[in-house]
Design an enzyme around this catalytic site. Structure first.
Site, PDB file in Angstrom:
ATOM      1  CD  GLN A 100      -7.255  -2.111   7.237  1.00  0.00           C
ATOM      2  OE1 GLN A 100      -7.942  -2.270   6.124  1.00  0.00           O
ATOM      3  NE2 GLN A 100      -6.171  -1.377   7.435  1.00  0.00           N
ATOM      4  CG  ASP A 104      -5.702  -6.597   1.788  1.00  0.00           C
ATOM      5  OD1 ASP A 104      -5.776  -4.977   1.326  1.00  0.00           O
ATOM      6  OD2 ASP A 104      -6.042  -6.507   2.595  1.00  0.00           O
ATOM      7  CE  LYS A 128      -8.042  -0.620   3.421  1.00  0.00           C
ATOM      8  NZ  LYS A 128      -7.438  -1.490   3.830  1.00  0.00           N
TER       9      LYS A 128
END
Ligand code: GUN
Length: 292
Positions: A96, A119, A52
């Site tokens: 995460q 997200d 990412k």
């Protein structure tokens, strides 16, 4: 069989994002900025977060990684999130997953300002997605929708069977495929571990979306001739045949299923690459103030 090539589509979309990021820099005087928080050092999470960050740099974003030891307290993590929420130079914040057991992922998700939740996990974004309102769409489902669009896969009126009901993939995917949009307008069946006659269900699908986390779970005898097959699986196994020491396997037995499918995503080289693009698109949209 034709390949839904995540490498090709993701590179094409990343070029577009890079142009937007360059225009943003020249107009606003700074780069779009994504912060990732990583707790502990799980091998899979390390790899995904590194990818990412690398892709942010590639399209001209600023990226920052904040690391915590596994024993960080929930209070300390939430304090950091609130601090980042207030920073007007940060456009996106992701934590995460998975998190260690002593940290409640729901609390973490709801503490992130929904306007920085790139997200797309915050209840505000999920609620808006259900109602077809501007929102951040979870990155993997978003990436899959972009891939279906890029290859002009006909979805209207089709029967889509989603296998797996996770918050991150299966559940949002089922909502997106049923929405009155293109791609969308499917009749959707959301299947899971308690589904009876799973094979018979999948056999009825024009479009199969496999997101169960079990290596090669979907075999040719479960798939209708000509079905479109999307493999979300990211099953990592140690291997002495690769440079990284790991090999990735999908949820779909590619060799046999590809003989029946009209279109299929490979693993690696399919959905995984599109997930990153979903995240980059959301971060760019946040920087431009498109989600409020
Ligand atoms: N863990 C697995 N997939 C994801 C994702 O898309 N976002 C975050 N934050 N964690 C994940």
């Amino acid at each position: 069989m034709q390949l839904l090539d995540g490498k090709y589509v993701s590179e094409k979309v990343k070029l577009e994002i890079a142009q937007e990021a360059a225009a943003f820099l020249s107009d606003i005087g700074r780069k779009p900025h994504l912060i990732a928080i990583l707790v502990g050092n799980d091998g899979g999470s390390e790899t995904y977060v590194a990818s990412k960050m690398k892709n942010c740099e590639k399209v001209g974003f600023k990226s920052s990684l904040i690391r915590y030891d596994l024993n960080v307290t929930e209070a300390e993590l939430l304090k950091k999130i609130k601090e980042i929420n207030e920073d007007v130079t940060v456009d996106g914040l992701i934590v995460q997953l998975p998190l260690p057991k002593h940290i409640d992922p729901e609390k973490v998700t709801e503490t992130i300002d929904h306007r920085k939740d790139v997200d797309g996990f915050h209840p505000v974004n999920l609620g808006r997605m259900m109602r077809n309102l501007p929102c951040f769409i979870p990155a993997t489902p978003y990436g899959i929708m972009m891939m279906l669009k890029a290859y002009e896969i006909e979805t209207a009126g089709k029967h889509c069977v989603v296998v797996g009901r996770s918050n991150i993939v299966g559940s949002p995917m089922s909502i997106l495929m049923a929405r009155n949009a293109n791609p969308g307008n499917c009749t959707v069946t959301l299947t899971h571990s308690r589904t009876v006659n799973l094979k018979e269900m999948i056999l009825q699908a024009d479009i199969v979306i496999a997101a169960i986390g079990k290596k090669n779970f979907i075999t040719a005898d479960m798939v209708k001739q000509g079905a479109v097959v999307i493999d979300v699986g990211m099953n990592r196994e140690t291997s002495d045949q690769t440079k990284s020491g790991y090999k990735l396997f999908g949820d779909v037995d590619f060799d046999s299923v590809s003989e029946k499918a009209s279109w299929i995503t490979p693993v690696p080289g399919g959905v995984g690459l599109m997930t990153i693009v979903g995240l980059l698109k959301n971060t760019m949209a946040s920087a431009k103030g498109e989600i409020y």
